[in-house]
Design a protein around this motif. Structure first.
Motif, PDB file in Angstrom:
ATOM      1  N   ILE A  90       0.832  -1.203   0.000  1.00  0.00           N
ATOM      2  CA  ILE A  90       0.000   0.000   0.000  1.00  0.00           C
ATOM      3  C   ILE A  90       0.869   1.256   0.000  1.00  0.00           C
ATOM      4  N   LEU A  91       1.960   1.239   0.760  1.00  0.00           N
ATOM      5  CA  LEU A  91       2.852   2.403   0.793  1.00  0.00           C
ATOM      6  C   LEU A  91       3.431   2.688  -0.588  1.00  0.00           C
ATOM      7  N   PHE A  92       3.806   1.641  -1.316  1.00  0.00           N
ATOM      8  CA  PHE A  92       4.312   1.841  -2.673  1.00  0.00           C
ATOM      9  C   PHE A  92       3.223   2.404  -3.584  1.00  0.00           C
ATOM     10  N   LEU A  93       1.994   1.894  -3.438  1.00  0.00           N
ATOM     11  CA  LEU A  93       0.882   2.397  -4.252  1.00  0.00           C
ATOM     12  C   LEU A  93       0.590   3.863  -3.947  1.00  0.00           C
ATOM     13  N   MET A  94       0.868   4.299  -2.711  1.00  0.00           N
ATOM     14  CA  MET A  94       0.644   5.687  -2.329  1.00  0.00           C
ATOM     15  C   MET A  94       1.861   6.563  -2.652  1.00  0.00           C
ATOM     16  N   ASP A  95       2.852   5.993  -3.342  1.00  0.00           N
ATOM     17  CA  ASP A  95       4.041   6.725  -3.799  1.00  0.00           C
ATOM     18  C   ASP A  95       4.916   7.217  -2.646  1.00  0.00           C
ATOM     19  N   ILE A  96       4.962   6.450  -1.553  1.00  0.00           N
ATOM     20  CA  ILE A  96       5.879   6.775  -0.464  1.00  0.00           C
ATOM     21  C   ILE A  96       7.241   6.146  -0.699  1.00  0.00           C
ATOM     22  N   ASN A  97       7.271   4.992  -1.361  1.00  0.00           N
ATOM     23  CA  ASN A  97       8.517   4.334  -1.770  1.00  0.00           C
ATOM     24  C   ASN A  97       9.471   4.052  -0.606  1.00  0.00           C
ATOM     25  N   PRO A  98       9.046   3.266   0.366  1.00  0.00           N
ATOM     26  CA  PRO A  98       9.940   2.910   1.470  1.00  0.00           C
ATOM     27  C   PRO A  98      11.106   2.064   0.982  1.00  0.00           C
ATOM     28  N   LYS A  99      12.235   2.177   1.676  1.00  0.00           N
ATOM     29  CA  LYS A  99      13.406   1.373   1.360  1.00  0.00           C
ATOM     30  C   LYS A  99      13.459   0.184   2.322  1.00  0.00           C
ATOM     31  N   VAL A 100      13.376  -1.022   1.812  1.00  0.00           N
ATOM     32  CA  VAL A 100      13.503  -2.217   2.644  1.00  0.00           C
ATOM     33  C   VAL A 100      14.976  -2.400   2.976  1.00  0.00           C
ATOM     34  N   ILE A 101      15.311  -2.467   4.266  1.00  0.00           N
ATOM     35  CA  ILE A 101      16.725  -2.453   4.680  1.00  0.00           C
ATOM     36  C   ILE A 101      17.141  -3.743   5.403  1.00  0.00           C
ATOM     37  N   GLY A 102      16.351  -4.786   5.273  1.00  0.00           N
ATOM     38  CA  GLY A 102      16.714  -6.049   5.904  1.00  0.00           C
ATOM     39  C   GLY A 102      15.746  -7.146   5.530  1.00  0.00           C
ATOM     40  N   ASN A 103      16.062  -8.361   5.925  1.00  0.00           N
ATOM     41  CA  ASN A 103      15.193  -9.499   5.655  1.00  0.00           C
ATOM     42  C   ASN A 103      13.988  -9.480   6.593  1.00  0.00           C
ATOM     43  N   PRO A 104      12.838  -9.971   6.120  1.00  0.00           N
ATOM     44  CA  PRO A 104      11.638  -9.952   6.963  1.00  0.00           C
ATOM     45  C   PRO A 104      11.723 -10.961   8.098  1.00  0.00           C
ATOM     46  N   LYS A 105      10.928 -10.678   9.148  1.00  0.00           N
ATOM     47  CA  LYS A 105      10.768 -11.595  10.264  1.00  0.00           C
ATOM     48  C   LYS A 105       9.288 -11.705  10.599  1.00  0.00           C
ATOM     49  N   HIS A 106       8.927 -12.797  11.252  1.00  0.00           N
ATOM     50  CA  HIS A 106       7.547 -12.949  11.699  1.00  0.00           C
ATOM     51  C   HIS A 106       7.382 -12.157  12.992  1.00  0.00           C
ATOM     52  N   HIS A 107       6.481 -11.158  12.964  1.00  0.00           N
ATOM     53  CA  HIS A 107       6.308 -10.274  14.116  1.00  0.00           C
ATOM     54  C   HIS A 107       4.855  -9.836  14.201  1.00  0.00           C
ATOM     55  N   LEU A 108       4.284  -9.893  15.398  1.00  0.00           N
ATOM     56  CA  LEU A 108       2.880  -9.518  15.625  1.00  0.00           C
ATOM     57  C   LEU A 108       1.939 -10.188  14.621  1.00  0.00           C
ATOM     58  N   GLY A 109       2.194 -11.440  14.364  1.00  0.00           N
ATOM     59  CA  GLY A 109       1.261 -12.230  13.566  1.00  0.00           C
ATOM     60  C   GLY A 109       1.452 -12.198  12.071  1.00  0.00           C
ATOM     61  N   SER A 110       2.498 -11.518  11.564  1.00  0.00           N
ATOM     62  CA  SER A 110       2.639 -11.442  10.109  1.00  0.00           C
ATOM     63  C   SER A 110       4.096 -11.279   9.711  1.00  0.00           C
ATOM     64  N   GLU A 111       4.369 -11.464   8.411  1.00  0.00           N
ATOM     65  CA  GLU A 111       5.697 -11.223   7.860  1.00  0.00           C
ATOM     66  C   GLU A 111       5.954  -9.717   7.859  1.00  0.00           C
ATOM     67  N   THR A 112       7.019  -9.306   8.529  1.00  0.00           N
ATOM     68  CA  THR A 112       7.270  -7.884   8.760  1.00  0.00           C
ATOM     69  C   THR A 112       8.649  -7.496   8.236  1.00  0.00           C
ATOM     70  N   PHE A 113       8.700  -6.340   7.542  1.00  0.00           N
ATOM     71  CA  PHE A 113       9.935  -5.856   6.930  1.00  0.00           C
ATOM     72  C   PHE A 113      10.432  -4.606   7.656  1.00  0.00           C
ATOM     73  N   PRO A 114      11.752  -4.476   7.823  1.00  0.00           N
ATOM     74  CA  PRO A 114      12.294  -3.211   8.326  1.00  0.00           C
ATOM     75  C   PRO A 114      12.410  -2.225   7.171  1.00  0.00           C
ATOM     76  N   ILE A 115      11.917  -1.005   7.353  1.00  0.00           N
ATOM     77  CA  ILE A 115      11.952  -0.048   6.256  1.00  0.00           C
ATOM     78  C   ILE A 115      12.521   1.300   6.719  1.00  0.00           C
ATOM     79  N   LEU A 116      13.117   1.991   5.748  1.00  0.00           N
ATOM     80  CA  LEU A 116      13.626   3.343   5.930  1.00  0.00           C
ATOM     81  C   LEU A 116      12.776   4.279   5.089  1.00  0.00           C
ATOM     82  N   LEU A 117      12.372   5.412   5.682  1.00  0.00           N
ATOM     83  CA  LEU A 117      11.577   6.424   4.990  1.00  0.00           C
ATOM     84  C   LEU A 117      12.393   7.712   4.947  1.00  0.00           C
ATOM     85  N   THR A 118      12.693   8.206   3.752  1.00  0.00           N
ATOM     86  CA  THR A 118      13.521   9.399   3.618  1.00  0.00           C
ATOM     87  C   THR A 118      12.657  10.656   3.593  1.00  0.00           C
TER      88      THR A 118
END
Length: 221
Positions: free
Chosen positions: A149-177
């Motif tokens: 959704i963030l990509f569709l809204m043109d925020i373009n987050p930078k994924v900065i690591g491999n995902p982990k299972h957290h709070l019930g779902s696959e979760t990615f660490p992201i950087l927002l400039t």
């Protein structure tokens, strides 16, 4: 009629913790048991950040939570979630001799079938704080669905690591400039502009109500 409040009291933070755990697991693992331990851990963590953070919450006229988001200005002392969960050092992403600030955006959740408008309002409010200084950056932990959704809204987050299972779902660490967030804020600031004076008063004087708007039924997916 829904409204956006800034959560302040410890009781509000307890409601926040219950809402985050309940909504995350109902979205991703509806059969997962509702855990008081998970609620308490989340509650304790948010209380430790309280001095440097703002928690926005959309509530209905019964004061039931519809959506929440928390934006935290890092004091360089507390351990951020991105460090705890992904062992990522935020300082590695700040330019040398930079005067910019590091922020963290988290505790984002919205009830099912609320539409896209609550999501955009909450994100716009959080981003407006991050963009108070050019060059600021923000970190977040984002599940796979919200990442799209963030990509569709043109925020373009930078994924900065491999995902982990957290709070019930696959979760990615992201950087927002700053550049990506400023672009989104410029396009969507109309969602909060009409209430800028009231929002400022709320931050300065503890007033709780920020704005009132009707929700739409646009699909949140």
């Amino acid at each position: 009629m829904n409204k956006i409040n800034i959560l302040k009291s410890n009781d509000d933070y307890k409601r926040l913790a219950k809402f985050i755990i309940n909504e995350n697991y109902s979205h991703h693992q509806p059969d997962d048991k509702f855990s008081e331990l998970k609620i308490q851990l989340l509650y304790n963590e948010e209380l430790s950040y309280k001095r440097n953070s703002t928690v926005y919450a959309i509530e209905d006229y019964h004061h039931d939570l519809i959506g929440t988001i928390r934006v935290l200005k890092w004091n360089y002392l507390d351990t951020l979630p991105i460090e705890k969960i992904f062992q990522i050092n935020p300082l590695h992403f700040l330019e040398e001799n930079s005067q910019a600030n590091i922020w963290h955006i988290g505790r984002f959740a919205i009830k099912k079938n609320q539409g896209i408008l609550p999501l955009k309002k909450l994100i716009t409010l959080a981003i407006s704080k991050v963009c108070d200084n050019k060059g600021n950056i923000a970190f977040a932990e984002c599940d796979a669905r919200l990442l799209k959704i963030l990509f569709l809204m043109d925020i373009n987050p930078k994924v900065i690591g491999n995902p982990k299972h957290h709070l019930g779902s696959e979760t990615f660490p992201i950087l927002l400039t700053y550049e990506d967030l400023e672009r989104f804020l410029f396009k969507n600031k109309y969602l909060i502009n009409s209430d800028n004076e009231e929002l400022f008063f709320c931050h300065q004087h503890g007033k709780n109500r920020v704005l009132e708007q009707n929700n739409t039924n646009y699909s949140f997916a």
